[in-house]
Motif scaffolding. Structure first.
Motif, PDB file in Angstrom:
ATOM      1  N   ASP A   1     -51.372 -14.334  80.365  1.00 32.20           N
ATOM      2  CA  ASP A   1     -51.243 -13.963  79.078  1.00 32.20           C
ATOM      3  C   ASP A   1     -51.444 -15.087  78.510  1.00 32.20           C
ATOM      4  O   ASP A   1     -50.592 -15.821  77.745  1.00 32.20           O
ATOM      5  CB  ASP A   1     -50.206 -12.536  78.457  1.00 32.20           C
ATOM      6  N   PRO A   2     -52.917 -16.073  78.041  1.00 31.75           N
ATOM      7  CA  PRO A   2     -53.225 -17.348  78.078  1.00 31.75           C
ATOM      8  C   PRO A   2     -52.783 -17.806  76.391  1.00 31.75           C
ATOM      9  O   PRO A   2     -52.417 -19.220  77.153  1.00 31.75           O
ATOM     10  CB  PRO A   2     -54.899 -17.528  78.321  1.00 31.75           C
ATOM     11  N   ALA A   3     -52.382 -17.100  75.338  1.00 36.73           N
ATOM     12  CA  ALA A   3     -52.286 -17.770  74.007  1.00 36.73           C
ATOM     13  C   ALA A   3     -51.077 -17.846  74.707  1.00 36.73           C
ATOM     14  O   ALA A   3     -50.105 -18.403  73.485  1.00 36.73           O
ATOM     15  CB  ALA A   3     -52.692 -16.522  73.376  1.00 36.73           C
ATOM     16  N   TYR A   4     -50.574 -16.770  74.904  1.00 37.96           N
ATOM     17  CA  TYR A   4     -48.639 -17.267  75.165  1.00 37.96           C
ATOM     18  C   TYR A   4     -47.891 -18.112  75.991  1.00 37.96           C
ATOM     19  O   TYR A   4     -47.022 -18.523  76.121  1.00 37.96           O
ATOM     20  CB  TYR A   4     -48.080 -15.799  75.364  1.00 37.96           C
ATOM     21  N   PHE A   5     -48.765 -18.498  77.394  1.00 36.56           N
ATOM     22  CA  PHE A   5     -48.246 -19.237  78.668  1.00 36.56           C
ATOM     23  C   PHE A   5     -49.095 -20.801  78.411  1.00 36.56           C
ATOM     24  O   PHE A   5     -48.532 -21.050  79.321  1.00 36.56           O
ATOM     25  CB  PHE A   5     -48.369 -18.735  79.769  1.00 36.56           C
ATOM     26  N   GLY A   6     -49.985 -21.251  77.797  1.00 33.95           N
ATOM     27  CA  GLY A   6     -50.490 -22.762  77.258  1.00 33.95           C
ATOM     28  C   GLY A   6     -51.319 -22.444  78.505  1.00 33.95           C
ATOM     29  O   GLY A   6     -51.292 -23.954  78.317  1.00 33.95           O
ATOM     30  N   GLY A   7     -52.354 -22.083  78.409  1.00 30.59           N
ATOM     31  CA  GLY A   7     -53.185 -22.598  79.761  1.00 30.59           C
ATOM     32  C   GLY A   7     -54.358 -20.899  80.324  1.00 30.59           C
ATOM     33  O   GLY A   7     -53.872 -19.806  80.334  1.00 30.59           O
TER      34      GLY A   7
ATOM     35  N   GLU B   1     -56.883 -24.736  82.438  1.00 28.84           N
ATOM     36  CA  GLU B   1     -55.688 -24.819  82.894  1.00 28.84           C
ATOM     37  C   GLU B   1     -54.604 -24.653  83.874  1.00 28.84           C
ATOM     38  O   GLU B   1     -54.523 -25.691  84.660  1.00 28.84           O
ATOM     39  CB  GLU B   1     -54.768 -24.659  82.065  1.00 28.84           C
ATOM     40  N   ASN B   2     -55.135 -23.089  83.978  1.00 31.13           N
ATOM     41  CA  ASN B   2     -54.396 -22.807  85.561  1.00 31.13           C
ATOM     42  C   ASN B   2     -54.955 -23.708  86.549  1.00 31.13           C
ATOM     43  O   ASN B   2     -54.512 -24.353  87.733  1.00 31.13           O
ATOM     44  CB  ASN B   2     -54.397 -21.504  85.293  1.00 31.13           C
TER      45      ASN B   2
ATOM     46  N   CYS C   1     -51.165 -16.257  89.287  1.00 27.98           N
ATOM     47  CA  CYS C   1     -50.985 -17.135  87.412  1.00 27.98           C
ATOM     48  C   CYS C   1     -49.894 -17.649  87.233  1.00 27.98           C
ATOM     49  O   CYS C   1     -49.068 -17.982  86.908  1.00 27.98           O
ATOM     50  CB  CYS C   1     -51.076 -15.571  86.844  1.00 27.98           C
ATOM     51  N   PRO C   2     -49.448 -19.163  87.986  1.00 29.64           N
ATOM     52  CA  PRO C   2     -49.180 -19.508  87.891  1.00 29.64           C
ATOM     53  C   PRO C   2     -48.235 -20.394  86.335  1.00 29.64           C
ATOM     54  O   PRO C   2     -47.602 -20.521  86.688  1.00 29.64           O
ATOM     55  CB  PRO C   2     -50.950 -21.100  88.461  1.00 29.64           C
ATOM     56  N   LEU C   3     -49.810 -21.095  85.555  1.00 30.37           N
ATOM     57  CA  LEU C   3     -48.337 -20.680  84.266  1.00 30.37           C
ATOM     58  C   LEU C   3     -47.700 -20.176  83.991  1.00 30.37           C
ATOM     59  O   LEU C   3     -46.446 -20.222  82.938  1.00 30.37           O
ATOM     60  CB  LEU C   3     -49.702 -21.355  83.430  1.00 30.37           C
ATOM     61  N   SER C   4     -48.273 -18.847  84.306  1.00 28.67           N
ATOM     62  CA  SER C   4     -47.807 -17.966  83.597  1.00 28.67           C
ATOM     63  C   SER C   4     -45.792 -17.538  83.972  1.00 28.67           C
ATOM     64  O   SER C   4     -44.987 -17.932  83.694  1.00 28.67           O
ATOM     65  CB  SER C   4     -48.210 -15.973  83.717  1.00 28.67           C
ATOM     66  N   ASN C   5     -46.218 -17.708  85.401  1.00 32.58           N
ATOM     67  CA  ASN C   5     -44.653 -18.201  86.528  1.00 32.58           C
ATOM     68  C   ASN C   5     -43.793 -19.085  85.860  1.00 32.58           C
ATOM     69  O   ASN C   5     -42.904 -18.401  86.082  1.00 32.58           O
ATOM     70  CB  ASN C   5     -45.231 -17.994  88.198  1.00 32.58           C
TER      71      ASN C   5
ATOM     72  N   ALA D   1     -66.946 -21.406  78.691  1.00 30.12           N
ATOM     73  CA  ALA D   1     -66.425 -21.966  78.741  1.00 30.12           C
ATOM     74  C   ALA D   1     -65.761 -23.331  79.855  1.00 30.12           C
ATOM     75  O   ALA D   1     -66.373 -24.330  80.276  1.00 30.12           O
ATOM     76  CB  ALA D   1     -66.049 -22.908  77.210  1.00 30.12           C
ATOM     77  N   ASP D   2     -64.847 -22.306  80.382  1.00 27.95           N
ATOM     78  CA  ASP D   2     -64.335 -22.850  81.281  1.00 27.95           C
ATOM     79  C   ASP D   2     -65.204 -22.754  83.053  1.00 27.95           C
ATOM     80  O   ASP D   2     -64.478 -22.819  84.123  1.00 27.95           O
ATOM     81  CB  ASP D   2     -62.753 -22.180  81.322  1.00 27.95           C
TER      82      ASP D   2
END
Length: 357
Positions: A290-296, A300-301, A256-260, A97-98
Protein backbone atom coordinates in the motif's frame (compact mmCIF):
# COMPACT_ATOMS: atom_id res chain seq x y z
CA UNK A 1 27.83 15.63 -6.78
CA UNK A 2 29.41 13.65 -3.96
CA UNK A 3 30.54 10.08 -4.51
CA UNK A 4 27.75 8.86 -2.19
CA UNK A 5 25.13 10.79 -4.15
CA UNK A 6 26.58 9.52 -7.42
CA UNK A 7 26.51 5.92 -6.23
CA UNK A 8 22.91 6.34 -5.00
CA UNK A 9 21.86 7.73 -8.37
CA UNK A 10 23.71 4.93 -10.15
CA UNK A 11 21.95 2.31 -8.01
CA UNK A 12 18.59 3.95 -8.61
CA UNK A 13 19.13 3.95 -12.36
CA UNK A 14 20.20 0.32 -12.26
CA UNK A 15 17.14 -0.83 -10.33
CA UNK A 16 14.82 1.23 -12.52
CA UNK A 17 16.31 -0.40 -15.63
CA UNK A 18 15.45 -3.93 -14.43
CA UNK A 19 12.25 -5.24 -16.05
CA UNK A 20 10.15 -6.34 -13.09
CA UNK A 21 6.65 -7.27 -12.02
CA UNK A 22 4.76 -5.99 -9.01
CA UNK A 23 2.74 -8.84 -7.55
CA UNK A 24 1.53 -7.52 -4.19
CA UNK A 25 -0.22 -4.20 -4.64
CA UNK A 26 -3.57 -3.10 -3.21
CA UNK A 27 -4.92 -0.49 -5.58
CA UNK A 28 -6.91 1.23 -2.82
CA UNK A 29 -3.58 1.56 -1.01
CA UNK A 30 -2.21 3.81 -3.77
CA UNK A 31 -4.57 6.68 -2.91
CA UNK A 32 -2.29 9.59 -2.13
CA UNK A 33 -3.71 12.27 0.22
CA UNK A 34 -3.83 14.78 -2.64
CA UNK A 35 -5.99 12.44 -4.74
CA UNK A 36 -8.19 11.59 -1.75
CA UNK A 37 -8.95 15.30 -1.29
CA UNK A 38 -9.50 15.84 -5.02
CA UNK A 39 -11.96 12.93 -5.23
CA UNK A 40 -13.68 14.01 -2.03
CA UNK A 41 -14.23 17.48 -3.49
CA UNK A 42 -15.46 16.03 -6.79
CA UNK A 43 -17.90 13.70 -5.07
CA UNK A 44 -18.98 15.93 -2.18
CA UNK A 45 -17.52 13.60 0.47
CA UNK A 46 -16.70 15.20 3.83
CA UNK A 47 -13.35 14.10 5.26
CA UNK A 48 -12.46 14.25 8.97
CA UNK A 49 -9.22 16.05 8.11
CA UNK A 50 -8.72 19.77 7.61
CA UNK A 51 -6.07 19.47 4.90
CA UNK A 52 -3.83 17.21 2.89
CA UNK A 53 -1.13 17.82 5.47
CA UNK A 54 -3.42 16.80 8.33
CA UNK A 55 -4.34 13.59 6.52
CA UNK A 56 -0.71 12.77 5.81
CA UNK A 57 0.11 13.37 9.46
CA UNK A 58 -2.47 10.73 10.36
CA UNK A 59 -0.39 8.08 8.58
CA UNK A 60 1.20 6.97 11.83
CA UNK A 61 0.31 3.35 12.42
CA UNK A 62 0.89 1.23 15.48
CA UNK A 63 -0.30 -2.02 13.92
CA UNK A 64 -2.14 -3.50 10.96
CA UNK A 65 -5.60 -2.70 12.31
CA UNK A 66 -4.86 0.99 12.89
CA UNK A 67 -3.70 1.18 9.28
CA UNK A 68 -6.78 -0.64 8.00
CA UNK A 69 -9.09 1.80 9.79
CA UNK A 70 -7.53 4.71 7.89
CA UNK A 71 -7.35 2.69 4.66
CA UNK A 72 -11.11 2.08 4.64
CA UNK A 73 -11.79 5.72 5.47
CA UNK A 74 -9.68 6.81 2.51
CA UNK A 75 -11.54 4.46 0.18
CA UNK A 76 -14.80 6.25 0.99
CA UNK A 77 -14.08 8.83 -1.73
CA UNK A 78 -14.24 6.17 -4.47
CA UNK A 79 -17.78 6.33 -5.85
CA UNK A 80 -17.78 6.53 -9.66
CA UNK A 81 -16.03 4.64 -12.45
CA UNK A 82 -13.90 7.70 -13.13
CA UNK A 83 -12.61 7.61 -9.54
CA UNK A 84 -11.40 4.02 -9.87
CA UNK A 85 -9.88 4.84 -13.26
CA UNK A 86 -8.03 7.91 -11.94
CA UNK A 87 -6.68 5.99 -8.95
CA UNK A 88 -5.49 3.05 -11.05
CA UNK A 89 -3.98 5.18 -13.79
CA UNK A 90 -2.03 7.23 -11.26
CA UNK A 91 -0.50 4.05 -9.88
CA UNK A 92 0.26 2.51 -13.28
CA UNK A 93 2.09 5.61 -14.48
CA UNK A 94 4.14 5.70 -11.29
CA UNK A 95 4.90 1.99 -11.51
CA UNK A 96 5.97 2.20 -15.14
CA UNK A 97 8.38 4.99 -14.21
CA UNK A 98 9.89 2.57 -11.67
CA UNK A 99 10.51 -0.04 -14.36
CA UNK A 100 7.43 -2.18 -13.76
CA UNK A 101 6.49 -4.06 -16.94
CA UNK A 102 3.63 -6.05 -15.40
CA UNK A 103 1.40 -5.37 -12.37
CA UNK A 104 -0.95 -7.79 -10.64
CA UNK A 105 -3.39 -5.57 -8.81
CA UNK A 106 -5.43 -6.62 -5.80
CA UNK A 107 -8.73 -4.86 -5.19
CA UNK A 108 -11.33 -5.24 -2.44
CA UNK A 109 -14.86 -5.02 -3.87
CA UNK A 110 -16.43 -5.55 -0.43
CA UNK A 111 -14.93 -2.25 0.67
CA UNK A 112 -17.01 -0.55 -2.03
CA UNK A 113 -20.16 -2.61 -2.46
CA UNK A 114 -20.97 -2.21 1.24
CA UNK A 115 -21.13 1.55 0.53
CA UNK A 116 -23.54 1.01 -2.35
CA UNK A 117 -20.98 1.23 -5.15
CA UNK A 118 -21.96 -1.29 -7.86
CA UNK A 119 -19.54 -4.14 -8.56
CA UNK A 120 -19.59 -3.17 -12.25
CA UNK A 121 -18.35 0.34 -11.37
CA UNK A 122 -15.32 -1.04 -9.54
CA UNK A 123 -14.36 -3.43 -12.32
CA UNK A 124 -15.00 -0.92 -15.11
CA UNK A 125 -12.80 1.85 -13.75
CA UNK A 126 -9.81 -0.32 -12.85
CA UNK A 127 -10.01 -2.39 -16.04
CA UNK A 128 -10.23 0.69 -18.26
CA UNK A 129 -6.93 1.97 -16.87
CA UNK A 130 -5.24 -1.43 -17.26
CA UNK A 131 -6.39 -1.76 -20.84
CA UNK A 132 -5.37 1.79 -21.72
CA UNK A 133 -1.86 1.27 -20.35
CA UNK A 134 -1.56 -2.06 -22.13
CA UNK A 135 -2.71 -0.63 -25.46
CA UNK A 136 -0.68 2.59 -25.30
CA UNK A 137 2.54 1.54 -23.54
CA UNK A 138 2.71 -2.26 -23.60
CA UNK A 139 2.71 -2.46 -19.79
CA UNK A 140 0.51 -5.43 -18.87
CA UNK A 141 -1.59 -5.96 -15.80
CA UNK A 142 -4.23 -8.17 -14.28
CA UNK A 143 -6.70 -8.16 -11.41
CA UNK A 144 -6.76 -10.30 -8.28
CA UNK A 145 -10.18 -9.87 -6.68
CA UNK A 146 -9.54 -10.15 -2.96
CA UNK A 147 -11.84 -11.19 -0.15
CA UNK A 148 -11.72 -9.37 3.18
CA UNK A 149 -10.86 -12.01 5.75
CA UNK A 150 -12.36 -10.13 8.71
CA UNK A 151 -15.76 -10.67 7.04
CA UNK A 152 -17.52 -14.03 6.80
CA UNK A 153 -16.93 -16.72 4.22
CA UNK A 154 -20.56 -16.31 3.20
CA UNK A 155 -19.84 -12.66 2.44
CA UNK A 156 -16.97 -13.85 0.25
CA UNK A 157 -19.29 -16.28 -1.54
CA UNK A 158 -21.80 -13.45 -2.08
CA UNK A 159 -19.05 -11.25 -3.49
CA UNK A 160 -17.91 -14.00 -5.85
CA UNK A 161 -21.49 -14.59 -7.01
CA UNK A 162 -21.95 -10.87 -7.66
CA UNK A 163 -18.75 -10.68 -9.68
CA UNK A 164 -19.05 -13.82 -11.79
CA UNK A 165 -21.57 -12.33 -14.28
CA UNK A 166 -18.79 -9.86 -15.20
CA UNK A 167 -16.16 -12.53 -15.80
CA UNK A 168 -16.53 -12.81 -19.56
CA UNK A 169 -16.50 -9.02 -19.97
CA UNK A 170 -13.24 -8.73 -18.02
CA UNK A 171 -11.64 -12.06 -18.92
CA UNK A 172 -8.61 -10.29 -20.39
CA UNK A 173 -7.73 -8.72 -17.04
CA UNK A 174 -9.43 -10.67 -14.23
CA UNK A 175 -7.02 -13.50 -13.51
CA UNK A 176 -7.17 -14.47 -9.87
CA UNK A 177 -8.45 -14.40 -6.33
CA UNK A 178 -6.75 -13.13 -3.18
CA UNK A 179 -7.35 -12.89 0.57
CA UNK A 180 -6.35 -9.86 2.61
CA UNK A 181 -7.18 -7.71 5.67
CA UNK A 182 -6.36 -8.64 9.27
CA UNK A 183 -4.96 -12.14 9.84
CA UNK A 184 -5.57 -12.34 13.58
CA UNK A 185 -8.54 -14.55 14.31
CA UNK A 186 -9.09 -15.20 10.60
CA UNK A 187 -7.12 -18.33 9.65
CA UNK A 188 -7.00 -19.67 6.09
CA UNK A 189 -9.37 -22.52 6.97
CA UNK A 190 -12.15 -19.96 7.37
CA UNK A 191 -12.18 -19.57 3.56
CA UNK A 192 -11.50 -23.14 2.51
CA UNK A 193 -14.85 -23.70 0.78
CA UNK A 194 -14.90 -20.45 -1.19
CA UNK A 195 -11.33 -21.06 -2.35
CA UNK A 196 -12.32 -24.55 -3.48
CA UNK A 197 -15.05 -22.96 -5.56
CA UNK A 198 -12.65 -20.41 -7.06
CA UNK A 199 -10.23 -23.20 -7.91
CA UNK A 200 -13.03 -25.11 -9.69
CA UNK A 201 -13.72 -21.95 -11.68
CA UNK A 202 -10.12 -21.84 -12.88
CA UNK A 203 -8.90 -18.75 -11.04
CA UNK A 204 -5.26 -18.36 -10.03
CA UNK A 205 -5.06 -18.28 -6.23
CA UNK A 206 -3.00 -16.24 -3.77
CA UNK A 207 -3.49 -15.32 -0.12
CA UNK A 208 -1.94 -13.18 2.59
CA UNK A 209 -0.33 -15.37 5.23
CA UNK A 210 2.51 -15.11 7.70
CA UNK A 211 2.58 -11.30 8.05
CA UNK A 212 1.17 -10.91 11.56
CA UNK A 213 -0.17 -14.47 11.52
CA UNK A 214 2.04 -17.50 12.32
CA UNK A 215 3.97 -19.76 9.97
CA UNK A 216 1.12 -22.26 10.33
CA UNK A 217 -1.08 -19.87 8.34
CA UNK A 218 1.37 -20.11 5.44
CA UNK A 219 1.24 -23.89 5.54
CA UNK A 220 -2.56 -23.84 5.76
CA UNK A 221 -2.83 -21.40 2.85
CA UNK A 222 -0.87 -23.92 0.77
CA UNK A 223 -2.61 -27.07 1.99
CA UNK A 224 -6.18 -25.88 2.56
CA UNK A 225 -6.56 -23.02 0.07
CA UNK A 226 -4.15 -24.46 -2.52
CA UNK A 227 -2.63 -21.08 -3.33
CA UNK A 228 0.19 -20.75 -5.83
CA UNK A 229 1.82 -17.77 -4.16
CA UNK A 230 2.06 -16.48 -0.59
CA UNK A 231 1.60 -12.76 0.03
CA UNK A 232 4.07 -11.66 2.73
CA UNK A 233 5.13 -14.99 4.28
CA UNK A 234 7.90 -13.50 6.40
CA UNK A 235 6.87 -15.58 9.45
CA UNK A 236 7.65 -18.74 7.48
CA UNK A 237 11.14 -18.62 8.93
CA UNK A 238 9.74 -19.78 12.27
CA UNK A 239 9.21 -23.24 10.73
CA UNK A 240 12.37 -24.78 9.20
CA UNK A 241 10.38 -27.54 7.50
CA UNK A 242 8.18 -24.95 5.85
CA UNK A 243 11.22 -23.03 4.64
CA UNK A 244 12.58 -26.21 3.09
CA UNK A 245 9.25 -26.79 1.35
CA UNK A 246 9.08 -23.24 0.04
CA UNK A 247 12.61 -23.57 -1.31
CA UNK A 248 12.18 -26.99 -2.88
CA UNK A 249 8.81 -26.20 -4.46
CA UNK A 250 9.87 -22.67 -5.48
CA UNK A 251 6.71 -21.20 -3.96
CA UNK A 252 6.97 -17.42 -4.34
CA UNK A 253 6.73 -15.05 -1.39
CA UNK A 254 5.60 -11.51 -2.27
CA UNK A 255 7.49 -9.61 0.40
CA UNK A 256 6.75 -5.95 1.17
CA UNK A 257 9.70 -4.55 3.17
CA UNK A 258 8.60 -0.94 3.74
CA UNK A 259 5.12 -2.15 4.66
CA UNK A 260 6.64 -4.55 7.20
CA UNK A 261 8.66 -1.70 8.66
CA UNK A 262 5.72 0.72 8.83
CA UNK A 263 3.43 -1.86 10.46
CA UNK A 264 6.13 -2.91 12.93
CA UNK A 265 6.50 -6.45 11.61
CA UNK A 266 10.21 -5.60 11.89
CA UNK A 267 11.75 -2.95 14.12
CA UNK A 268 14.25 -1.82 11.50
CA UNK A 269 14.79 -2.67 7.87
CA UNK A 270 18.26 -4.08 8.49
CA UNK A 271 16.56 -6.77 10.60
CA UNK A 272 14.33 -7.90 7.72
CA UNK A 273 14.73 -11.53 6.70
CA UNK A 274 14.17 -11.09 2.93
CA UNK A 275 17.89 -11.17 2.15
CA UNK A 276 18.43 -14.18 4.39
CA UNK A 277 15.55 -16.04 2.73
CA UNK A 278 16.75 -15.04 -0.74
CA UNK A 279 20.24 -16.34 0.04
CA UNK A 280 18.72 -19.64 1.17
CA UNK A 281 17.32 -20.05 -2.33
CA UNK A 282 13.69 -19.08 -1.80
CA UNK A 283 11.72 -17.34 -4.55
CA UNK A 284 11.52 -13.93 -2.89
CA UNK A 285 10.00 -10.92 -4.64
CA UNK A 286 9.86 -7.28 -3.56
CA UNK A 287 6.61 -5.32 -3.68
CA UNK A 288 5.07 -2.14 -2.27
CA UNK A 289 1.75 -3.35 -0.76
CA UNK A 290 0.00 0.00 0.00
CA UNK A 291 2.62 2.50 -1.16
CA UNK A 292 0.70 5.73 -0.50
CA UNK A 293 0.44 4.77 3.17
CA UNK A 294 3.79 3.07 3.68
CA UNK A 295 6.11 5.68 2.20
CA UNK A 296 7.40 3.99 -0.91
CA UNK A 297 6.49 2.57 -4.30
CA UNK A 298 8.37 -0.34 -5.84
CA UNK A 299 11.58 1.50 -6.62
CA UNK A 300 11.83 2.83 -3.05
CA UNK A 301 11.30 -0.69 -1.68
CA UNK A 302 14.13 -2.05 -3.80
CA UNK A 303 16.49 0.79 -2.91
CA UNK A 304 15.72 0.78 0.81
CA UNK A 305 16.21 -3.00 0.92
CA UNK A 306 19.44 -2.80 -1.07
CA UNK A 307 20.93 -0.26 1.33
CA UNK A 308 19.67 -1.81 4.58
CA UNK A 309 20.51 -5.40 3.67
CA UNK A 310 23.58 -4.88 1.50
CA UNK A 311 22.01 -6.52 -1.54
CA UNK A 312 24.32 -6.95 -4.50
CA UNK A 313 23.35 -6.04 -8.04
CA UNK A 314 23.18 -9.75 -8.80
CA UNK A 315 20.71 -10.21 -5.95
CA UNK A 316 18.62 -7.24 -7.08
CA UNK A 317 18.47 -8.72 -10.56
CA UNK A 318 17.48 -12.09 -9.07
CA UNK A 319 14.64 -10.41 -7.16
CA UNK A 320 13.43 -8.81 -10.38
CA UNK A 321 13.73 -12.09 -12.27
CA UNK A 322 11.86 -13.90 -9.50
CA UNK A 323 8.99 -11.44 -9.89
CA UNK A 324 8.68 -12.27 -13.57
CA UNK A 325 8.74 -16.03 -13.00
CA UNK A 326 6.25 -15.74 -10.10
CA UNK A 327 3.78 -13.71 -12.16
CA UNK A 328 0.69 -15.10 -13.86
CA UNK A 329 1.90 -14.00 -17.27
CA UNK A 330 1.84 -16.51 -20.14
CA UNK A 331 5.05 -18.56 -20.32
CA UNK A 332 6.19 -17.00 -23.60
CA UNK A 333 5.84 -13.47 -22.22
CA UNK A 334 7.71 -14.43 -19.06
CA UNK A 335 10.61 -15.79 -21.07
CA UNK A 336 10.69 -12.70 -23.27
CA UNK A 337 10.93 -10.43 -20.22
CA UNK A 338 13.46 -12.66 -18.45
CA UNK A 339 15.64 -12.64 -21.55
CA UNK A 340 15.42 -8.87 -21.71
CA UNK A 341 16.55 -8.68 -18.09
CA UNK A 342 19.43 -11.10 -18.64
CA UNK A 343 20.54 -9.32 -21.79
CA UNK A 344 20.65 -6.09 -19.80
CA UNK A 345 22.84 -7.73 -17.15
CA UNK A 346 25.38 -8.92 -19.71
CA UNK A 347 27.03 -12.34 -20.23
CA UNK A 348 27.83 -12.82 -16.53
CA UNK A 349 24.13 -13.23 -15.68
CA UNK A 350 23.64 -16.96 -14.89
CA UNK A 351 20.72 -19.12 -15.86
CA UNK A 352 19.56 -20.50 -12.51
CA UNK A 353 17.69 -23.39 -14.10
CA UNK A 354 15.31 -23.74 -11.11
CA UNK A 355 12.80 -21.02 -11.79
CA UNK A 356 9.11 -21.71 -11.28
CA UNK A 357 7.12 -22.13 -14.48
Amino acid sequence: MTSTAASTTELENFVRSLPKAELHLHIEGTLEPELIFALAARNGVALPYASVQALRAAYQFTNLQSFLDLYYAGASVLLAERDFYDMTMAYLRRAQADGVVHAEIMFDPQTHTVRGVPMETVFAGIARALREMRDTTGMSGCLLMSFLRHLSEQDAFDTLDAALPLRAQYADVWTGIGLDSGERGNPPEKFQRVYARCRELGFRLVAHAGEEGPAAYVRDALDLLHVERIDHGVRSEDDPALIQRLREQRIPLTVCPLSNLKLCVVDSLNQHNLARLLRQGLCITINSDDPAYFGGYLLENYLASAKALNLSREELATLAENSLHASFLPAARKQELVQRLRDGMGPARPNRGDEPA
